[in-house]
Design a protein around this motif. Structure first.
Motif, mmCIF file in Angstrom:
data_model
loop_
_atom_site.group_PDB
_atom_site.id
_atom_site.type_symbol
_atom_site.label_atom_id
_atom_site.label_comp_id
_atom_site.label_asym_id
_atom_site.label_seq_id
_atom_site.Cartn_x
_atom_site.Cartn_y
_atom_site.Cartn_z
ATOM 1 N N GLY A 70 -7.833 5.051 9.135
ATOM 2 C CA GLY A 70 -8.572 5.774 8.104
ATOM 3 C C GLY A 70 -7.886 7.023 7.605
ATOM 4 O O GLY A 70 -8.344 7.636 6.636
ATOM 5 N N ASP A 96 -12.751 1.279 7.516
ATOM 6 C CA ASP A 96 -12.468 1.585 6.111
ATOM 7 C C ASP A 96 -13.703 2.170 5.422
ATOM 8 O O ASP A 96 -13.611 3.183 4.709
ATOM 9 C CB ASP A 96 -12.019 0.323 5.375
ATOM 10 N N TYR A 97 -14.851 1.541 5.597
ATOM 11 C CA TYR A 97 -16.079 2.057 4.983
ATOM 12 C C TYR A 97 -16.385 3.470 5.477
ATOM 13 O O TYR A 97 -16.667 4.382 4.692
ATOM 14 C CB TYR A 97 -17.265 1.148 5.304
ATOM 15 N N GLY A 116 -14.301 0.565 -1.748
ATOM 16 C CA GLY A 116 -12.877 0.546 -2.038
ATOM 17 C C GLY A 116 -12.467 -0.839 -2.476
ATOM 18 O O GLY A 116 -13.230 -1.807 -2.338
ATOM 19 N N THR A 119 -14.522 5.778 6.904
ATOM 20 C CA THR A 119 -13.567 6.839 6.580
ATOM 21 C C THR A 119 -13.479 7.087 5.072
ATOM 22 O O THR A 119 -13.234 8.220 4.649
ATOM 23 C CB THR A 119 -12.183 6.536 7.170
ATOM 24 N N ARG A 120 -13.676 6.058 4.238
ATOM 25 C CA ARG A 120 -13.747 6.313 2.794
ATOM 26 C C ARG A 120 -14.971 7.147 2.463
ATOM 27 O O ARG A 120 -14.916 8.033 1.596
ATOM 28 C CB ARG A 120 -13.765 4.993 2.018
ATOM 29 N N ARG A 141 -14.107 10.577 3.192
ATOM 30 C CA ARG A 141 -13.132 11.139 2.247
ATOM 31 C C ARG A 141 -13.776 11.488 0.910
ATOM 32 O O ARG A 141 -13.494 12.558 0.341
ATOM 33 C CB ARG A 141 -12.000 10.141 2.047
ATOM 34 N N THR A 142 -14.619 10.592 0.383
ATOM 35 C CA THR A 142 -15.084 10.740 -1.006
ATOM 36 C C THR A 142 -16.596 10.711 -1.175
ATOM 37 O O THR A 142 -17.080 10.831 -2.305
ATOM 38 C CB THR A 142 -14.499 9.622 -1.878
#
Length: 520
Positions: A154, A469-470, A482, A472-473, A476-477
């Motif tokens: 991530g 991925d979910y 993604g 950590t995205r 991040r945002t």
């Protein structure tokens, strides 16, 4: 005995069984002799380098809460001379044997651990995820969660935290500032440390996500409504720790009234011989840790109606008294199966003949018990899963749905349900029925518990990568979506299963939430 008290007691027993899932296996990536040294305000710390990441373990974020600081708000850590070794975990906070093998009696425990990916630095700061462990507010340690997969895949900095537990973390007594919330105050002290220091490790102090599971999730709920946590984090992740209840279970076990906590504190003082002392607190501060642990109630929660937590988090969220920031929240499909299996293995069979008596032990109202038996009939061979569904629906799935509905009306919210029916078991032995996706079963997809990876199939590895991925995205945002993952809409529940990650509208009916929302 109330359902909440039974479940809390069983949670402690289940945590003891789960000790094998977290216990001291060697780390996945052994540290190389090379070290990484950074300077923070308290002094130099030397961590360890690994393949693609660095770790700094056992860093004090507050002074040891010993002597007069037992049951005091956390104070700043004392600076040290020379270089502090941060290549191995420090002691867990005091607790009985369970997740931490052999337990702990070490009060000098307010430490945290930092995992940072290669390339992170002051010039290129990464998002930060601060993880609060579960364990019923009585057990657990930040060092049990090896976060290197989350950090490297991530590209985030992960901080795992110890906080005071049990009576040492949540004692309440008249005239004691901070009554019932010392563990929550520790979490806030760790967040303040992150704001002051995380840039040195390559983290972005202005992009912090507070995350936790079970008691850690309930802690996030409390921090979402604590005025003292204002500005300490920008997003929240709540796993299997719903902030609200249902009419049948109106309050989540994230907190209890201060009056209840004080009564529990008075009982503890009496048990250890301090109830009639001239200075009860001075007497309690002289009691040895093992004696306190033996005497404390198994049922521990923070107290509300306190300065740090003015109101019950469930009521505060319903009234809109919360920090308005994005939330990712969810539960597991079969949360209650672990508890149901434990009850059955303890010699309490669930059959058509016994089902009414079992339910009556959990509900004080005969009318409620009758309604539950009618809604959840038991046939000859399905007693265990039906019992697990009652526990999971009433205490996790439907409260999570209610929390999601309240949050969605106020803040950006994403809800998931972890549904891998073949999730790797966290307990030894053969359960009396297949457990599916029970409480805590999503954790090995995010962390190597105890530094030991679980045996996952290729499809489960893909699911683990997708979940990281979910998560950590989102950190991040504030949006988990993604290009490489199925789209997650805020209006649906994302069902997470190997090779079957789909948005769904059926989670609430599947968990009988219409029933629980009308059962008063």
């Amino acid at each position: 005995m109330s359902m909440h008290r039974v479940l809390t007691t069983l949670s402690c027993a289940l945590t003891a069984v789960l000790a094998t899932a977290w216990s001291g296996a060697p780390p996945t990536q052994p540290a190389r002799p090379a070290a990484a040294t950074v300077r923070i305000h308290s002094g130099l710390v030397r961590g360890a380098t690994h393949d693609g990441y660095r770790t700094f373990e056992g860093i004090p974020y507050a002074a040891p809460p010993v002597g007069r600081l037992r049951w005091a708000s956390p104070r700043p850590a004392t600076p040290w001379a020379g270089v502090r070794d941060a290549t191995r975990p420090a002691s867990a906070c005091p607790q009985l044997a369970g997740e931490v093998p052999g337990g702990s009696t070490e009060e000098d425990c307010l430490h945290l651990n930092v995992t940072t990916p290669d390339g992170a630095g002051p010039a290129h700061p990464r998002p930060v995820i601060v993880w609060l462990h579960g364990g019923g507010f009585t057990t657990g340690a930040g060092s049990s969660y090896d976060a290197h997969r989350m950090a490297t895949r991530g590209d985030v900095v992960v901080v795992t935290v110890n906080y005071r537990l049990g009576a040492l973390g949540f004692l309440a007594h008249g005239g004691l500032p901070g009554s019932g919330t010392f563990g929550l105050a520790d979490q806030q002290a760790a967040l303040r440390w992150v704001h002051a220091e995380i840039g040195t490790f390559g983290g972005d102090a202005h992009n912090v996500t507070l995350a936790g599971e079970s008691a850690g999730g309930y802690s996030v709920c409390a921090q979402l409504t604590s005025p003292a946590a204002t500005g300490l984090f920008e997003r929240a992740i709540v796993e299997s720790g719903p902030c609200t209840g249902t009419p049948a279970r109106p309050f989540a076990p994230s907190s209890v009234p201060l009056s209840t906590a004080r009564a529990t504190g008075a009982d503890l003082a009496a048990k250890v011989g301090c109830g009639a002392a001239h200075d009860v607190l001075a007497c309690l501060r002289r009691v040895a840790v093992p004696r306190l642990l033996a005497a404390q109630d198994a049922d521990q929660q923070p107290a509300y109606a306190s300065p740090l937590l003015p109101g019950d988090p469930a009521e505060a969220i319903a009234a809109g008294r919360l920090h308005h920031l994005p939330v990712l929240i969810g539960n597991n499909h079969d949360e209650g199966n672990g508890w149901a299996a434990g009850i059955i293995q303890a010699g309490n069979p669930v059959t058509p003949d016994t089902w009414s008596d079992v339910v009556s032990a959990f509900f004080s109202s005969p009318g409620q018990a009758t309604a539950v038996v009618r809604e959840y009939p038991v046939h000859r061979t399905d007693g265990g899963p039906v019992f697990g569904a009652v526990i999971g629906d009433a205490n996790f799935a439907c409260p999570t749905a209610r929390t999601d509905a309240l949050l969605t009306a106020q803040v950006p919210t994403w809800r998931y349900e972890f549904a891998d029916e073949h999730a790797p078991p966290l307990t030894p032995g053969t359960p009396p029925f297949p457990l599916g996706a029970p409480h805590a079963s999503e954790l090995p997809y995010l962390f190597d518990l105890g530094g030991r990876p679980r045996d996952l199939t290729a499809a489960q590895h893909r699911l683990a990568d997708t979940m990281i991925d979910y998560w950590t995205r989102f950190a991040r945002t504030a949006d988990p979506n993604g290009p490489s993952s199925p789209h997650w809409s805020g209006q649906t529940v994302l069902s997470l299963a190997p090779d079957h990650i789909v948005p769904t509208h059926t989670a609430v009916p599947r968990h009988h939430c219409a029933f629980w929302n009308t059962l008063g």
